[in-house]
Design a protein around this motif. Structure first.
Motif, mmCIF file in Angstrom:
data_model
loop_
_atom_site.group_PDB
_atom_site.id
_atom_site.type_symbol
_atom_site.label_atom_id
_atom_site.label_comp_id
_atom_site.label_asym_id
_atom_site.label_seq_id
_atom_site.Cartn_x
_atom_site.Cartn_y
_atom_site.Cartn_z
ATOM 1 N N HIS A 129 0.830 -1.210 0.000
ATOM 2 C CA HIS A 129 0.000 0.000 0.000
ATOM 3 C C HIS A 129 0.860 1.253 0.000
ATOM 4 C CE1 HIS A 129 -2.924 3.025 1.194
ATOM 5 N NE2 HIS A 129 -2.215 3.272 2.282
ATOM 6 N N LEU A 157 3.044 1.638 -3.370
ATOM 7 C CA LEU A 157 2.306 2.048 -4.563
ATOM 8 C C LEU A 157 1.904 3.515 -4.520
ATOM 9 C CD1 LEU A 157 0.073 -1.085 -5.254
ATOM 10 C CD2 LEU A 157 1.929 -0.200 -6.668
ATOM 11 N N LYS A 172 0.323 2.344 -12.937
ATOM 12 C CA LYS A 172 -0.153 1.240 -12.094
ATOM 13 C C LYS A 172 -1.645 1.063 -12.291
ATOM 14 C CE LYS A 172 -0.873 4.325 -8.127
ATOM 15 N NZ LYS A 172 -0.481 4.664 -6.739
ATOM 16 N N LYS A 222 -5.485 0.745 -11.138
ATOM 17 C CA LYS A 222 -6.193 1.427 -10.060
ATOM 18 C C LYS A 222 -6.483 0.439 -8.939
ATOM 19 C CE LYS A 222 -10.186 4.359 -9.078
ATOM 20 N NZ LYS A 222 -9.341 5.375 -8.424
ATOM 21 N N VAL A 223 -5.919 0.712 -7.778
ATOM 22 C CA VAL A 223 -6.071 -0.177 -6.627
ATOM 23 C C VAL A 223 -7.125 0.392 -5.689
ATOM 24 C CG1 VAL A 223 -4.920 -1.188 -4.619
ATOM 25 C CG2 VAL A 223 -3.706 -1.012 -6.805
ATOM 26 N N ASN A 224 -8.039 -0.443 -5.293
ATOM 27 C CA ASN A 224 -9.118 -0.015 -4.398
ATOM 28 C C ASN A 224 -9.153 -0.939 -3.188
ATOM 29 O OD1 ASN A 224 -11.373 1.257 -3.347
ATOM 30 N ND2 ASN A 224 -12.811 0.072 -4.590
ATOM 31 N N ILE A 225 -8.293 -0.677 -2.220
ATOM 32 C CA ILE A 225 -8.267 -1.479 -1.002
ATOM 33 C C ILE A 225 -8.989 -0.715 0.102
ATOM 34 C CG2 ILE A 225 -5.975 -0.571 -0.378
ATOM 35 C CD1 ILE A 225 -5.468 -3.271 1.041
ATOM 36 N N HIS A 258 -1.631 -6.349 -4.072
ATOM 37 C CA HIS A 258 -2.501 -5.225 -4.429
ATOM 38 C C HIS A 258 -2.900 -5.276 -5.898
ATOM 39 C CE1 HIS A 258 -2.534 -2.563 -0.829
ATOM 40 N NE2 HIS A 258 -1.474 -3.282 -0.519
ATOM 41 N N ALA A 259 -1.933 -5.606 -6.766
ATOM 42 C CA ALA A 259 -2.234 -5.668 -8.199
ATOM 43 C C ALA A 259 -3.183 -6.821 -8.521
ATOM 44 C CB ALA A 259 -0.942 -5.804 -9.000
ATOM 45 N N PHE A 262 -6.698 -6.423 -5.418
ATOM 46 C CA PHE A 262 -7.399 -5.178 -5.093
ATOM 47 C C PHE A 262 -7.439 -4.182 -6.255
ATOM 48 C CE2 PHE A 262 -5.725 -6.716 -0.972
ATOM 49 C CZ PHE A 262 -6.924 -6.830 -0.282
ATOM 50 N N SER A 263 -7.092 -4.641 -7.463
ATOM 51 C CA SER A 263 -7.055 -3.720 -8.601
ATOM 52 C C SER A 263 -8.254 -3.935 -9.515
ATOM 53 C CB SER A 263 -5.755 -3.909 -9.393
ATOM 54 O OG SER A 263 -5.723 -5.201 -9.975
ATOM 55 N N LYS A 294 -4.382 -10.536 -14.647
ATOM 56 C CA LYS A 294 -4.671 -10.610 -13.214
ATOM 57 C C LYS A 294 -4.701 -12.027 -12.647
ATOM 58 C CE LYS A 294 -7.564 -8.301 -10.878
ATOM 59 N NZ LYS A 294 -8.773 -7.616 -10.353
#
Length: 358
Positions: free
Chosen positions: A22, A25, A33, A35-38, A156-157, A160-161, A247
């Motif tokens: 986290h 990034l 990168k 878009k990561v949504n954690i 994350h990739a 959570f992406s 992914k």
């Protein structure tokens, strides 16, 4: 208790990876990168989880001493007189500050500072730091940081992406970065291993529980490298195909990494065999190895590798499993890649263990 400690160690690796990924990034431009949504609660719970899971070594040490000095004195002594206890207190404070920094959306530099201090505390509490303080502290902290950095970005990739056209730009910089991480991990890992197992005793250590986990850890790294090759080289070419989605393959690589984490977690709960022959005579060998070999292991002086037909066949099968991972990529079946990766670990493990001759 014996089951809780490895789970706690595994949880630590996972939660540190989530937090490190986290923070890392945040330093990458949005255009480079996915878009990561954690969810923020996941990050906050990760900081609290580290405080809880870091109690594992303390619980283990207290349990070892409480029979002789009593529970209260054992807790007090471990917390304030042992490196592992002092490290946990420090990690608790830093994790609390990190919690507040994330909750208040503080600077990424402040978050990274708290996280680096927590990782330094992990190195401070390590076994190698107790043997040789500064070399052990720096090498273990570096090893832990690079592992969580590489794995954290992958997590994350992968998990959570969102689907975006930024994957090609992400893979373009992440591929050389992953290669750099792998090189550092290998060299720092070998350096750390030399603190506890001499190269001449590496094979002999397989008859001990610690050596078993060390062997499994080293074997499980190989399919990780194959997946890294697929994601780093082949996926960049496959991205030219509109229908290709990288992914699932990044998720597959992270799953194999979780297996490496588990072996590492179990290994961290076992006594390192500085003198393999002495450890075998004083504590005994692994009952599992004795069962596989069909004989009692009372000494390692005459132990050496003697490949047999069965062990050679298993090693050949393990190589075929590696090839099947790449074939599964061509078939767009990442779940099969994971199955073949696990098959490789099992086949090569039994092939090597069955090659032992006493």
């Amino acid at each position: 208790m014996s089951y809780f400690i490895p789970i706690a160690e595994f949880g630590n690796y996972l939660l540190y990876s989530i937090l490190v990924g986290h923070v890392a990034l945040q330093f990458v431009p949005e255009a480079n990168k996915p878009k990561v949504n954690i969810p923020i609660p996941v990050l906050l719970l990760s900081t609290l989880g580290i405080i809880i899971f870091s109690l594992g070594p303390i619980v283990q040490t207290v349990a070892y001493f409480q029979g002789g000095v009593g529970l209260a004195l054992a807790i007090k002594s471990v917390l304030f007189d042992f490196q592992v206890g002092r490290a946990w207190i420090f990690i608790g404070f830093m994790a609390t500050f990190l919690y507040l920094a994330i909750f208040l959306k503080g600077s990424k530099y402040v978050q990274s500072l708290f996280l680096l201090l927590m990782i330094a505390a992990v190195g401070y509490s390590s076994h190698v730091a107790s043997l040789s303080f500064w070399p052990g502290l720096l090498s273990h902290s570096t090893h832990f940081l690079i592992i969580t950095l590489w794995t954290g970005i992958l997590i994350h990739a992968a998990w959570f992406s969102k689907e975006e056209p930024n994957w090609s730009k992400f893979l373009r910089w992440f591929t050389p970065f992953a290669v750099f991480c792998i090189v550092i991990i290998i060299f720092s890992g070998i350096y750390l291993m030399l603190f506890v197992v001499e190269p001449k005793d590496y094979v002999k250590s397989w008859v001990l529980p610690y050596g078993q986990m060390l062997l499994l850890k080293h074997i499980s790294i190989i399919p990780v490298l194959v997946f890294a090759f697929i994601n780093g080289v082949l996926s960049r070419k496959a991205l030219k195909l509109p229908s290709f989605n990288p992914k699932p393959w990044i998720k597959a690589e992270s799953i194999i990494l979780f297996i490496v984490f588990y072996f590492t977690a179990v290994m961290g709960t076992l006594s390192p065999p500085h003198e393999v022959e002495f450890t075998v005579k004083s504590e005994g060998s692994s009952k599992w190895v004795e069962w596989v070999l069909g004989k009692n292991v009372l000494s390692t002086l005459q132990l050496h590798l003697v490949p047999s037909f069965q062990s050679g066949l298993l090693i050949i099968i393990s190589i075929l499993f590696l090839l099947l991972i790449i074939i599964s990529f061509k078939r767009y079946k990442p779940i099969l890649g994971v199955v073949f990766g696990v098959g490789f670990i099992v086949a090569l493990y039994f092939g090597l263990i069955m090659s032992l001759s006493i």
